[in-house]
Design a protein around this motif. Structure first.
Motif, PDB file in Angstrom:
ATOM      1  N   ILE A 343       0.828  -1.208   0.000  1.00 46.86           N
ATOM      2  CA  ILE A 343       0.000   0.000   0.000  1.00 46.86           C
ATOM      3  C   ILE A 343       0.862   1.257   0.000  1.00 46.86           C
ATOM      4  O   ILE A 343       0.608   2.215  -0.743  1.00 46.86           O
ATOM      5  CB  ILE A 343      -0.950  -0.009   1.222  1.00 46.86           C
ATOM      6  CG1 ILE A 343      -2.001  -1.100   1.064  1.00 46.86           C
ATOM      7  CG2 ILE A 343      -1.612   1.354   1.422  1.00 46.86           C
ATOM      8  CD1 ILE A 343      -2.669  -1.502   2.365  1.00 46.86           C
ATOM      9  N   VAL A 344       1.891   1.256   0.826  1.00 47.89           N
ATOM     10  CA  VAL A 344       2.742   2.442   0.975  1.00 47.89           C
ATOM     11  C   VAL A 344       3.535   2.723  -0.301  1.00 47.89           C
ATOM     12  O   VAL A 344       3.590   3.862  -0.767  1.00 47.89           O
ATOM     13  CB  VAL A 344       3.680   2.270   2.191  1.00 47.89           C
ATOM     14  CG1 VAL A 344       4.819   3.267   2.157  1.00 47.89           C
ATOM     15  CG2 VAL A 344       2.885   2.416   3.479  1.00 47.89           C
ATOM     16  N   MET A 345       4.153   1.688  -0.880  1.00 49.05           N
ATOM     17  CA  MET A 345       4.941   1.912  -2.101  1.00 49.05           C
ATOM     18  C   MET A 345       4.041   2.372  -3.253  1.00 49.05           C
ATOM     19  O   MET A 345       4.355   3.341  -3.963  1.00 49.05           O
ATOM     20  CB  MET A 345       5.689   0.648  -2.505  1.00 49.05           C
ATOM     21  CG  MET A 345       6.441   0.811  -3.824  1.00 49.05           C
ATOM     22  SD  MET A 345       7.574  -0.547  -4.196  1.00 49.05           S
ATOM     23  CE  MET A 345       9.025  -0.002  -3.312  1.00 49.05           C
ATOM     24  N   GLU A 346       2.924   1.704  -3.445  1.00 44.68           N
ATOM     25  CA  GLU A 346       2.028   2.067  -4.538  1.00 44.68           C
ATOM     26  C   GLU A 346       1.388   3.430  -4.309  1.00 44.68           C
ATOM     27  O   GLU A 346       1.202   4.209  -5.242  1.00 44.68           O
ATOM     28  CB  GLU A 346       0.944   0.998  -4.701  1.00 44.68           C
ATOM     29  CG  GLU A 346       1.491  -0.338  -5.200  1.00 44.68           C
ATOM     30  CD  GLU A 346       0.422  -1.405  -5.315  1.00 44.68           C
ATOM     31  OE1 GLU A 346      -0.727  -1.145  -4.901  1.00 44.68           O
ATOM     32  OE2 GLU A 346       0.736  -2.503  -5.817  1.00 44.68           O
ATOM     33  N   GLY A 347       1.055   3.727  -3.048  1.00 44.32           N
ATOM     34  CA  GLY A 347       0.375   4.978  -2.746  1.00 44.32           C
ATOM     35  C   GLY A 347       1.272   6.192  -2.856  1.00 44.32           C
ATOM     36  O   GLY A 347       0.906   7.199  -3.475  1.00 44.32           O
ATOM     37  N   PHE A 348       2.466   6.131  -2.268  1.00 43.00           N
ATOM     38  CA  PHE A 348       3.369   7.280  -2.287  1.00 43.00           C
ATOM     39  C   PHE A 348       4.017   7.494  -3.650  1.00 43.00           C
ATOM     40  O   PHE A 348       4.146   8.628  -4.116  1.00 43.00           O
ATOM     41  CB  PHE A 348       4.475   7.112  -1.235  1.00 43.00           C
ATOM     42  CG  PHE A 348       4.076   7.558   0.138  1.00 43.00           C
ATOM     43  CD1 PHE A 348       3.790   8.897   0.403  1.00 43.00           C
ATOM     44  CD2 PHE A 348       3.990   6.651   1.183  1.00 43.00           C
ATOM     45  CE1 PHE A 348       3.429   9.311   1.669  1.00 43.00           C
ATOM     46  CE2 PHE A 348       3.629   7.061   2.454  1.00 43.00           C
ATOM     47  CZ  PHE A 348       3.343   8.394   2.709  1.00 43.00           C
ATOM     48  N   LEU A 349       4.450   6.410  -4.283  1.00 42.71           N
ATOM     49  CA  LEU A 349       5.250   6.529  -5.502  1.00 42.71           C
ATOM     50  C   LEU A 349       4.476   6.203  -6.775  1.00 42.71           C
ATOM     51  O   LEU A 349       4.972   6.436  -7.876  1.00 42.71           O
ATOM     52  CB  LEU A 349       6.477   5.610  -5.411  1.00 42.71           C
ATOM     53  CG  LEU A 349       7.398   5.814  -4.201  1.00 42.71           C
ATOM     54  CD1 LEU A 349       8.595   4.880  -4.298  1.00 42.71           C
ATOM     55  CD2 LEU A 349       7.849   7.268  -4.092  1.00 42.71           C
ATOM     56  N   ASN A 350       3.279   5.656  -6.634  1.00 41.55           N
ATOM     57  CA  ASN A 350       2.476   5.220  -7.776  1.00 41.55           C
ATOM     58  C   ASN A 350       3.246   4.208  -8.631  1.00 41.55           C
ATOM     59  O   ASN A 350       3.142   4.207  -9.853  1.00 41.55           O
ATOM     60  CB  ASN A 350       2.038   6.423  -8.629  1.00 41.55           C
ATOM     61  CG  ASN A 350       0.791   6.098  -9.436  1.00 41.55           C
ATOM     62  OD1 ASN A 350       0.009   5.224  -9.069  1.00 41.55           O
ATOM     63  ND2 ASN A 350       0.614   6.785 -10.552  1.00 41.55           N
ATOM     64  N   ILE A 351       4.054   3.393  -7.954  1.00 40.58           N
ATOM     65  CA  ILE A 351       4.813   2.333  -8.631  1.00 40.58           C
ATOM     66  C   ILE A 351       4.090   1.009  -8.416  1.00 40.58           C
ATOM     67  O   ILE A 351       3.734   0.665  -7.285  1.00 40.58           O
ATOM     68  CB  ILE A 351       6.244   2.233  -8.075  1.00 40.58           C
ATOM     69  CG1 ILE A 351       7.049   3.487  -8.453  1.00 40.58           C
ATOM     70  CG2 ILE A 351       6.950   0.984  -8.602  1.00 40.58           C
ATOM     71  CD1 ILE A 351       8.432   3.509  -7.859  1.00 40.58           C
ATOM     72  N   ARG A 352       3.863   0.292  -9.492  1.00 40.99           N
ATOM     73  CA  ARG A 352       3.167  -0.987  -9.399  1.00 40.99           C
ATOM     74  C   ARG A 352       4.157  -2.118  -9.644  1.00 40.99           C
ATOM     75  O   ARG A 352       4.666  -2.284 -10.756  1.00 40.99           O
ATOM     76  CB  ARG A 352       2.041  -1.059 -10.429  1.00 40.99           C
ATOM     77  CG  ARG A 352       1.018   0.057 -10.288  1.00 40.99           C
ATOM     78  CD  ARG A 352       0.055  -0.207  -9.160  1.00 40.99           C
ATOM     79  NE  ARG A 352      -0.634   1.024  -8.771  1.00 40.99           N
ATOM     80  CZ  ARG A 352      -1.658   1.085  -7.943  1.00 40.99           C
ATOM     81  NH1 ARG A 352      -2.096  -0.040  -7.388  1.00 40.99           N
ATOM     82  NH2 ARG A 352      -2.214   2.222  -7.613  1.00 40.99           N
ATOM     83  N   LEU A 353       4.464  -2.855  -8.610  1.00 41.26           N
ATOM     84  CA  LEU A 353       5.292  -4.049  -8.741  1.00 41.26           C
ATOM     85  C   LEU A 353       4.396  -5.274  -8.589  1.00 41.26           C
ATOM     86  O   LEU A 353       3.311  -5.196  -8.013  1.00 41.26           O
ATOM     87  CB  LEU A 353       6.373  -4.074  -7.659  1.00 41.26           C
ATOM     88  CG  LEU A 353       7.410  -2.946  -7.676  1.00 41.26           C
ATOM     89  CD1 LEU A 353       8.358  -3.115  -6.492  1.00 41.26           C
ATOM     90  CD2 LEU A 353       8.190  -2.923  -8.971  1.00 41.26           C
ATOM     91  N   LYS A 354       4.865  -6.403  -9.078  1.00 38.11           N
ATOM     92  CA  LYS A 354       4.130  -7.642  -8.848  1.00 38.11           C
ATOM     93  C   LYS A 354       4.085  -7.897  -7.340  1.00 38.11           C
ATOM     94  O   LYS A 354       5.097  -7.734  -6.656  1.00 38.11           O
ATOM     95  CB  LYS A 354       4.801  -8.800  -9.569  1.00 38.11           C
ATOM     96  CG  LYS A 354       4.681  -8.705 -11.090  1.00 38.11           C
ATOM     97  CD  LYS A 354       5.302  -9.904 -11.783  1.00 38.11           C
ATOM     98  CE  LYS A 354       5.118  -9.798 -13.292  1.00 38.11           C
ATOM     99  NZ  LYS A 354       5.732 -10.948 -14.005  1.00 38.11           N
TER     100      LYS A 354
END
Length: 448
Positions: A343-354
């Motif tokens: 949640i934190v990585m996708e939310g702050f950076l808008n980066i989508r990893l598997k």
């Protein structure tokens, strides 16, 4: 018919638009009935609160609760109660933010603040998640060591496999994760109910412990442990987690639908956090009834507590149940910690990893220092690392609480759902206490 004012009229108040939903693989995947009894609707919402409650009973809390009970008996039960009441308020605000805006707290920060501020907040939050994950890794490894004699190093490495358990369950559906978490919570609860029965606590003194006393403030040693309990109880990553997972429910996007969703989500998290209150209080009660009563006021580590419970309670069952509860606590916290990392990585950076890659990265960040310290210092080193993880969490807490209160109090962002004046004042009062106490804790840790 959808009320346009209840959708996101607040979008104009945010800088960025068009963000992908939080946890897209499970976003709005669970239908909430529009008709039927309030109980049927509540049960449809029940679940996210228990994932949140897990963070309030993770292995990082155990050391402070054990030390508080051994040193001061039942006195600090009032601090656990106050900490939990603070947590109930903050988690209610986090749930409301997610329901009303369709954004989790990390996305809300990215939409509102400048890029340098967002990047700084992300780094601090990743540090906090790694610290929390570190406590879970060490807690699970200690439990495996105590129960099965497995070397700490092997226990640390085995926890890597937890990543794939989360992935498997999430692919089956979010309800599977919620059910597993609830089963583990009740396992921990059952272990501690038995432990309390075996330890035979002083009931009048126990209930009196829930009443705050001035000694907590005037006694420096007691104050230090009390601040540690507060710092270990209110977890910053839980605010990000809760604001996201409430969006797994598919409720009506109307003002009435959102009001119902806020009500049931608040009930869910509040009831679940009372389970966390019981677990934390139980650890302190058992420590007070066994160690404090026996004059062993210096017990402060999980391994010490495990070894001493059998001779003090007169049965090996006490130590075994303690170890089982610790293992369940570590595994439970792992499930929610890996979700929070995504949640934190996708939310702050808008980066989508598997998902498997994101969770593996999160777990390795925690495991690498745990492996190094375990190899060099062994059990004593892991105990110190556990304490350090709680200090890091205390430091990061303010950076999650302040934006949460700021956003939920802003009428431009929340519309009719903005915090009323009494809630604003109460929330900022709680934030002020948390910030002041954590600054004091950090000062005492490094200079005291």
């Amino acid at each position: 018919m959808i009320d346009p004012s209840a959708m996101n009229p607040n979008d104009d108040a945010w800088r960025n638009k068009g963000s992908q939903p939080s946890l897209p693989e499970v976003h709005r995947s669970l239908q909430v009935p529009t008709k039927g009894s309030w109980l049927k609707k509540f049960l449809a919402f029940a679940g996210p609160g228990y994932l949140v409650a897990v963070g309030y009973m993770d292995p990082g809390n155990w050391a402070t609760d054990i030390a508080g009970g051994a040193m001061f008996g039942y006195t600090l039960l009032s601090v656990i109660l106050i900490s939990n009441l603070m947590a109930i308020l903050l988690q209610a605000l986090a749930g409301k933010l997610g329901i009303v805006t369709g954004r989790d707290l990390a996305q809300a920060c990215r939409d509102h603040y400048s890029k340098p501020v967002v990047f700084t907040l992300w780094l601090l939050c990743e540090l906090a998640i790694a610290a929390c994950d570190l406590a879970e890794v060490i807690g699970s490894a200690i439990a495996l060591n105590l129960l099965f004699g497995l070397p700490l190093m092997y226990g640390v490495l085995i926890t890597v496999l937890d990543v794939f358990i989360v992935l498997l369950l999430q692919n089956k559906g979010f309800r599977y994760i919620e059910r597993l978490v609830i089963v583990l919570i009740f396992t921990i609860g059952a272990c501690f109910i038995t432990e309390i029965f075996l330890s035979n606590p002083d009931t009048p003194a126990l209930f009196h412990g829930f009443i705050p006393t001035h000694h907590i403030v005037t006694n420096p040693a007691m104050l230090y442990i009390a601040i540690g309990i507060i710092g270990a109880t209110v977890m910053p990553h839980n605010l990000y987690l809760h604001s996201s997972i409430v969006q797994t429910r598919r409720y009506e996007q109307t003002e009435l639908g959102k009001r119902e969703a806020i009500k049931y989500a608040t009930w869910d998290s509040s009831i679940a956090l009372f389970f966390a209150l019981f677990i934390n209080a139980a650890i302190l009660i058992i420590s007070a009834a066994t160690f404090h009563e026996a004059g062993m006021t210096e017990v402060a580590e999980i391994g010490q507590a495990y070894d001493l419970l059998t001779p003090l309670l007169g049965t090996a069952v006490g130590s075994i149940l303690f170890g089982v509860a610790l293992l369940a606590s570590g595994q439970n916290s792992t499930l929610t910690g890996t979700l929070a990392g995504q949640i934190v990585m996708e939310g702050f950076l808008n980066i989508r990893l598997k998902p498997w890659l994101r969770r593996l990265i999160t777990r390795l960040i925690a495991i690498i220092p745990a492996v190094i310290v375990t190899a060099i210092s062994g059990e004593s080193g892991t105990a110190q690392l556990l304490i350090l993880s709680q200090i890091i969490l205390s430091f990061q807490l303010s950076f999650a609480v302040v934006p949460l209160i700021q956003f939920t109090s802003d009428k431009k962002k929340m519309g009719v759902f903005a915090n009323p004046l009494w809630m604003k004042l109460l929330a900022w009062f709680v934030a002020g206490i948390i910030i002041a106490l954590n600054i004091f804790l950090l000062y005492r840790t490094f200079f005291g």
